[in-house]
Design an enzyme around this catalytic site. Structure first.
Site, PDB file in Angstrom:
ATOM      1  N   GLY A  42      -1.295  13.687   9.489  1.00 21.37           N
ATOM      2  CA  GLY A  42       0.004  13.066   9.234  1.00 21.37           C
ATOM      3  C   GLY A  42       0.696  13.743   8.066  1.00 21.37           C
ATOM      4  N   GLY A  45       4.113  13.130   6.909  1.00 16.58           N
ATOM      5  CA  GLY A  45       5.411  12.463   6.750  1.00 16.58           C
ATOM      6  C   GLY A  45       5.792  12.407   5.280  1.00 16.58           C
ATOM      7  N   THR A  46       6.253  11.240   4.826  1.00 19.99           N
ATOM      8  CA  THR A  46       6.716  11.109   3.439  1.00 19.99           C
ATOM      9  C   THR A  46       5.618  11.511   2.452  1.00 19.99           C
ATOM     10  OG1 THR A  46       8.156   9.288   4.092  1.00 19.99           O
ATOM     11  CG2 THR A  46       7.656   9.467   1.745  1.00 19.99           C
ATOM     12  N   ALA A  73     -10.328  21.057 -11.079  1.00 24.36           N
ATOM     13  CA  ALA A  73     -11.329  20.715 -10.051  1.00 24.36           C
ATOM     14  C   ALA A  73     -12.545  21.629 -10.110  1.00 24.36           C
ATOM     15  CB  ALA A  73     -10.691  20.788  -8.669  1.00 24.36           C
ATOM     16  N   LYS A  90      -3.622   1.268   2.678  1.00 28.57           N
ATOM     17  CA  LYS A  90      -4.150  -0.016   2.184  1.00 28.57           C
ATOM     18  C   LYS A  90      -4.349  -1.012   3.304  1.00 28.57           C
ATOM     19  CE  LYS A  90       0.379   0.446   1.838  1.00 28.57           C
ATOM     20  NZ  LYS A  90       1.378   1.283   1.212  1.00 28.57           N
ATOM     21  N   GLU A 121       7.365   0.287   4.321  1.00 27.96           N
ATOM     22  CA  GLU A 121       6.355   0.560   5.345  1.00 27.96           C
ATOM     23  C   GLU A 121       7.053   0.840   6.678  1.00 27.96           C
ATOM     24  OE1 GLU A 121       2.917   0.770   4.722  1.00 27.96           O
ATOM     25  OE2 GLU A 121       3.891   0.793   2.778  1.00 27.96           O
ATOM     26  N   ASP A 145       1.983  -6.283   2.643  1.00 32.16           N
ATOM     27  CA  ASP A 145       1.571  -5.045   1.966  1.00 32.16           C
ATOM     28  C   ASP A 145       1.000  -5.362   0.578  1.00 32.16           C
ATOM     29  OD1 ASP A 145       1.718  -1.987   1.596  1.00 32.16           O
ATOM     30  OD2 ASP A 145       2.908  -2.726  -0.095  1.00 32.16           O
ATOM     31  N   LYS A 199      -2.948  -4.801  -0.947  1.00 31.07           N
ATOM     32  CA  LYS A 199      -3.299  -4.161  -2.225  1.00 31.07           C
ATOM     33  C   LYS A 199      -4.058  -5.136  -3.134  1.00 31.07           C
ATOM     34  CE  LYS A 199       0.794  -1.220  -1.840  1.00 31.07           C
ATOM     35  NZ  LYS A 199       2.244  -1.212  -2.079  1.00 31.07           N
TER      36      LYS A 199
END
Ligand SMILES: NC(=O)c1ccc[n+]([C@@H]2O[C@H](COP(=O)([O-])OP(=O)(O)OC[C@H]3O[C@@H](n4cnc5c(N)ncnc54)[C@H](O)[C@@H]3O)[C@@H](O)[C@H]2O)c1
Ligand SMILES: N[C@@H](CCO)C(=O)O
Ligand code: NA
Length: 443
Positions: free
Chosen positions: A13, A15-16, A36, A108, A193, A204, A208
């Site tokens: 995915g 997307g945003t 890292a 979530k 969402e 939502d 969380k």
């Protein structure tokens, strides 16, 4: 610096959030590699819209439509799930774990509902599931609860953990804009969402809060036991009256340790205007954690949006990269407490939850009404903190025969308040459904 080749990541995915992850990882790759200990490279991306995905990643990664092709790639060590929802995302996460991949997700909804199954599968397979982006986006609240505050017996956690609804409440109050107009703007900005009823109905935020309750108290995720109330029934008049009494109304996710177990609830809440959290505006998030040793701590920042959320996803990628070679027994546990040391503290029913209350009664403007109402409260043992009566003219125009009675109460159990509310509602002088909003001092 070790000579290890970059760890390979597959993105499901783009997307945003996914596009933000790709962009930030590219932009800051050198800085991230130094932290890292080796490079982190997205080498494969799956999205149903392959054309748009190719437009974002260019030649830097292989783009496919089928997420399972990413999971099947033996060179990929970490799968990042940024599709959302509990349908295909659940299957893909479980398949990735079964294939021995670590998983990073911002989802979530998935973890609050299916977390028990997913964390158990990961534990059995010896892989990590990291989800910093799932709660309060870019704010490192998972890290704080799981690592920074491990000395404490946590008492409660309360937060503005949905940017869309906080944005709506702020814009409605400041600019007098309509609910629908502001919601559309939140959708345009990428905060909302896929199904915005998850935001405005409090679902939502409850996802969380559920995750935070598990991390704070070492209990399994139990979204099905959460009390959930959104902002759709809030009226402008109550926001105004609350202000006059020195409070702001915020949609809070609250989880609290109490005598009978753990409270887990999301609802509009009056908060004293002088608290920092009451002044969190727009799409910003803030979480207050109360620990017995540290006292009150506050975490504030962007809880939604492309790059703020990507910031949390990439922090998880760095953590997983650092811990990838460590013995699974010595990694940080998914839910802060060791899996064999979880508690069976129960989520307490709402009737036992104790809070203060804001009540607004539309009543007939005649003698004796206030006494009738306060009499019911007194007989129920509910003590009054403040009373405000609006002039009838302000409520119904000149010559109105109705007025608003606003009452703030001290702490009382929800069950007691429910019974008193029913008695008040039955009075012939109470002319409309009584508005009840819970109140927290958060001190
Ligand atoms: N947008 C935010 O600010 C934000 C913040 C925190 C967490 N999240 C969470 O992050 C996740 C992603 O949110 P988003 O806003 O980026 O969503 P989005 O709708 O912008 O992106 C989802 C992407 O997944 C793709 N997709 C859908 N089904 C697919 C499939 N079967 N295989 C491959 N690709 C598929 C879509 O084409 C789309 O590009 C959600 O779980 C969301 O709750 C979002
Ligand atoms: N829809 C969510 C996105 C971040 O989880 C919000 O508005 O806060
Ligand atoms: Na976070």
């Amino acid at each position: 610096m070790s000579q290890l080749p970059p760890i390979q990541v597959g993105l499901l995915g783009i997307g945003t959030v996914g596009s933000g992850v790709f962009r930030v990882l590219q932009r800051n790759q050198e800085e991230i590699r130094r932290r890292a200990g080796r490079g982190i490279a997205i080498t494969m991306v799956a999205d149903l819209d392959t054309e748009r995905a190719r437009g974002i990643v260019g030649d830097a990664a292989q783009v496919v439509a089928d997420a399972r092709a990413v999971i099947a790639n033996p060179d990929i060590d970490i799968v990042v799930e940024l599709i959302g929802g509990y349908g295909i995302a659940r299957q893909l996460v479980l398949e990735a774990i079964a294939a021995g991949k670590h998983v990073v997700t911002a989802n979530k909804a998935l973890l609050a509902v299916h977390g028990t199954e997913i964390f158990a599968a990961a534990q059995a397979k010896g892989v990590m599931v990291a989800f910093e982006a799932a709660v309060a986006g870019g704010i490192p609240i998972i890290k704080a609860l799981r690592e920074g505050l491990t000395a404490n017996r946590i008492q409660w956690v309360a937060g503005i953990i949905n940017g869309t609804t906080n944005f709506i409440l702020s814009e409605m109050r400041d600019k007098g804009l309509d609910f629908d107009v502001v919601l559309k703007e939140a959708q345009r900005l990428g905060y909302a969402e896929a199904d915005p009823t998850f935001d405005i109905e409090g679902i939502d935020a409850a996802h969380k809060a559920t995750l935070m309750s598990a991390l704070a108290f070492g209990i399994p995720v139990q979204f099905d036991k959460a009390y959930v109330e959104g902002i759709t029934k809030l009226q402008a008049a109550d926001i105004r009256y609350a202000e006059q009494l020195g409070y702001r109304i915020k949609l809070l996710g609250i989880t609290k340790r109490v005598a009978g177990g753990v409270e887990l609830r999301v609802h509009p809440t009056l908060v004293p205007a002088k608290r920092l959290i009451a002044n969190v505006e727009g799409a910003m998030n803030a979480v207050v954690v109360q620990g017995d040793a540290v006292g009150t701590t506050l975490y504030y920042g962007k809880g939604a949006g492309s790059e703020p959320t990507a910031s949390a996803v990439i922090a998880d990628l760095v953590d997983v990269t650092r811990l990838h070679t460590a013995d699974p027994q010595h990694r940080v546990p998914h839910l802060a407490f060791q899996p064999h040391a979880m508690s069976d503290l129960a989520i307490v029913p709402m009737a036992q939850v104790v809070t203060g209350y804001y009540l607004r009664l539309r009543v007939a403007d005649q003698a004796g009404v206030l006494a009738e109402v306060t009499g019911i409260l007194a007989r129920a043992g509910i003590s009054i903190d403040a009373v405000l009566q609006r002039e009838a003219d302000e409520v119904g125009g000149e010559g109105s025969t109705q007025t608003d009675l606003i009452i703030l109460t001290h702490d009382t159990a929800e069950g007691t308040m429910d019974a008193a509310l029913a008695a008040m509602q039955a009075l012939p002088t109470v002319l409309a459904p009584i508005v009840r909003i819970r109140k927290e001092e958060l001190a």
